[in-house]
Structure formats: C-alpha cells, structure tokens
Design an enzyme around this catalytic site. Structure first.
Site, PDB file in Angstrom:
ATOM      1  N   PRO A   1       0.784  -1.239   0.000  1.00  0.00           N
ATOM      2  CA  PRO A   1       0.000   0.000   0.000  1.00  0.00           C
ATOM      3  C   PRO A   1       0.809   1.279   0.000  1.00  0.00           C
ATOM      4  CG  PRO A   1      -0.139  -1.089   2.124  1.00  0.00           C
ATOM      5  CD  PRO A   1       0.520  -2.058   1.182  1.00  0.00           C
ATOM      6  N   ASN A   2       0.272   2.272  -0.729  1.00  0.00           N
ATOM      7  CA  ASN A   2       0.816   3.636  -0.792  1.00  0.00           C
ATOM      8  C   ASN A   2       2.080   3.756  -1.633  1.00  0.00           C
ATOM      9  OD1 ASN A   2      -1.208   4.670   1.109  1.00  0.00           O
ATOM     10  ND2 ASN A   2      -0.082   3.418   2.589  1.00  0.00           N
TER      11      ASN A   2
ATOM     12  N   ARG B   1       5.465  10.819  -2.125  1.00  0.00           N
ATOM     13  CA  ARG B   1       5.091  10.433  -0.765  1.00  0.00           C
ATOM     14  C   ARG B   1       6.261  10.618   0.198  1.00  0.00           C
ATOM     15  NH1 ARG B   1       4.846   4.238   1.443  1.00  0.00           N
ATOM     16  NH2 ARG B   1       4.111   4.745   3.537  1.00  0.00           N
TER      17      ARG B   1
ATOM     18  N   TYR C   1      11.171   8.463   1.728  1.00  0.00           N
ATOM     19  CA  TYR C   1      11.142   7.495   0.625  1.00  0.00           C
ATOM     20  C   TYR C   1      11.823   7.985  -0.641  1.00  0.00           C
ATOM     21  CZ  TYR C   1       7.789   5.407   3.798  1.00  0.00           C
ATOM     22  OH  TYR C   1       7.201   4.863   4.906  1.00  0.00           O
TER      23      TYR C   1
ATOM     24  N   ASN D   1       8.071  -5.675  -1.200  1.00  0.00           N
ATOM     25  CA  ASN D   1       7.980  -4.551  -0.270  1.00  0.00           C
ATOM     26  C   ASN D   1       6.531  -4.510   0.182  1.00  0.00           C
ATOM     27  OD1 ASN D   1       7.775  -2.220   1.177  1.00  0.00           O
ATOM     28  ND2 ASN D   1       8.933  -0.970  -0.263  1.00  0.00           N
TER      29      ASN D   1
ATOM     30  N   ALA E   1       3.062  -1.255   4.716  1.00  0.00           N
ATOM     31  CA  ALA E   1       2.470  -1.357   6.057  1.00  0.00           C
ATOM     32  C   ALA E   1       1.956  -2.750   6.392  1.00  0.00           C
ATOM     33  CB  ALA E   1       1.345  -0.341   6.196  1.00  0.00           C
TER      34      ALA E   1
ATOM     35  N   GLU F   1      12.680  -9.722   1.373  1.00  0.00           N
ATOM     36  CA  GLU F   1      11.850  -8.637   1.900  1.00  0.00           C
ATOM     37  C   GLU F   1      12.617  -7.339   1.725  1.00  0.00           C
ATOM     38  OE1 GLU F   1      10.275  -7.136   6.341  1.00  0.00           O
ATOM     39  OE2 GLU F   1      10.930  -9.211   6.024  1.00  0.00           O
TER      40      GLU F   1
ATOM     41  N   HIS G   1      12.614  -2.987   2.102  1.00  0.00           N
ATOM     42  CA  HIS G   1      12.067  -1.722   2.575  1.00  0.00           C
ATOM     43  C   HIS G   1      12.969  -0.588   2.100  1.00  0.00           C
ATOM     44  CE1 HIS G   1       9.286  -3.885   5.145  1.00  0.00           C
ATOM     45  NE2 HIS G   1      10.319  -4.639   5.514  1.00  0.00           N
TER      46      HIS G   1
ATOM     47  N   ARG H   1      13.301   3.531  12.686  1.00  0.00           N
ATOM     48  CA  ARG H   1      12.076   4.341  12.760  1.00  0.00           C
ATOM     49  C   ARG H   1      11.304   4.007  14.035  1.00  0.00           C
ATOM     50  NH1 ARG H   1       9.183   4.132   7.054  1.00  0.00           N
ATOM     51  NH2 ARG H   1       7.974   5.767   8.086  1.00  0.00           N
TER      52      ARG H   1
HETATM   53  C1  DHK Z   1       7.092   1.392   3.220  1.00  0.00           C
HETATM   54  C2  DHK Z   1       5.971   1.690   3.944  1.00  0.00           C
HETATM   55  O1  DHK Z   1       4.869   2.044   3.350  1.00  0.00           O
HETATM   56  C3  DHK Z   1       5.951   1.670   5.397  1.00  0.00           C
HETATM   57  O2  DHK Z   1       4.705   1.260   5.907  1.00  0.00           O
HETATM   58  C4  DHK Z   1       7.035   0.800   5.916  1.00  0.00           C
HETATM   59  C5  DHK Z   1       8.267   0.789   3.816  1.00  0.00           C
HETATM   60  C6  DHK Z   1       8.360   1.068   5.256  1.00  0.00           C
HETATM   61  C7  DHK Z   1       9.534   1.156   3.088  1.00  0.00           C
HETATM   62  O3  DHK Z   1      10.484   1.685   3.707  1.00  0.00           O
HETATM   63  O4  DHK Z   1       9.614   0.877   1.884  1.00  0.00           O
HETATM   64  O5  DHK Z   1       7.180   0.955   7.162  1.00  0.00           O
END
Ligand code: DHK
Length: 143
Positions: free
Chosen positions: A10-11, A18, A23, A72, A75, A96, A98, A105
C-alpha cells in the site's frame, strides 16, 4: 524461464511524491524500469496494490508461476498474518525489501511478520534497494 515477482504494497503507488524525506523522489515506474534492467534476461512481473487480498492473490500467482519473490509489503509488513501464511506456501527464495531503514524508525515499524518467511531482508538503501534485491535474488536462484 520462470519470472521473478517484484511485489509492492500500500501507498507505494505514490512513491516519488510520498514523504520524499523518507522514501526519496524516485517514482515506482522508475523503480520498475531499474528492476527490469537489473534482471537482465530474467522475466519480471512487477505489481503494486493497496489491497491486502490482491497482494495475497499475487503471491498465490507467484506460487504457481514464479521462480522468486522480491516484496515490499509496506504497512502490511507489520499487520498481515495472512500475507505471511501465503508466503510460507512459496518454495522459492523470498527477499523482503524496505526503502527506509525500518529499524531506525518508530517501534511500530520494528516487528515484521514477513521476516518470519523471508530468506533475506534489505532496508534503508532507498529505491536502489530494489535493484540490489533483484541481483541478490538472481544469485539465490543460481545457488
Ligand atoms: C514502506 C511503507 O509504506 C511503510 O509502511 C514501511 C516501507 C516502510 C519502506 O520503507 O519501503 O514501514
């Protein structure tokens, strides 16, 4: 040659805009292009979804069609037992990924369900982490 799956939660469709201080400014389309370059001749299935069910369905597809997974989960990393259960059915290598260093964090980002299945975890390399994960996955597939 079976494809590798690069799955995004998500997102991440908002990547580039974002929270750029966390990020970065690389977009998901640019990440996809870089993953395809890093994969060379290995086919890549690159997907993003804001839906937990759809992400699980993509893992099911990878179980039947894929050689390896870079994921990835965003959340869902910290919330989804269902995603962990799906990944447990996958027999190939799982990395995995991130973008941020989740361990640096807030505590809510410290306990990953996905890490209970992942063969390796990459966190904190920014968008470059995707390319590093693809190269590492290809190495695991050759091993
Ligand atoms: C991306 C997200 O959306 C967060 O919820 C994670 C992750 C971290 C990232 O660092 O790619 O905590």
């Amino acid at each position: 040659m079976k494809p590798i799956y690069v799955l995004n939660g998500p997102n991440l469709n908002r990547l580039g805009k974002r929270e750029p201080q966390i990020y970065g400014t690389t977009t998901l389309a640019e990440v996809e292009a870089n993953c395809r370059i890093a994969a060379g001749e290995r086919p890549v299935v690159f997907r993003q979804t804001n839906s937990e069910g759809t992400l699980i369905n993509l893992v099911h597809e990878a179980i039947d069609e894929g050689a390896g997974i870079v994921i990835n989960p965003a959340a869902f990393t910290f919330t989804s037992l269902a995603l962990l259960d799906a990944l447990k059915m996958f027999e190939g290598p799982v990395i995995e990924l991130h973008i941020s260093n989740i361990h640096k964090r807030e505590p809510i980002y410290h306990r990953s369900y996905v890490s209970m299945r992942a063969d390796a975890v990459i966190a904190g390399l920014g968008a470059y982490g995707y390319e590093a994960a693809v190269v590492a996955l290809l190495r695991l597939l050759r091993a």
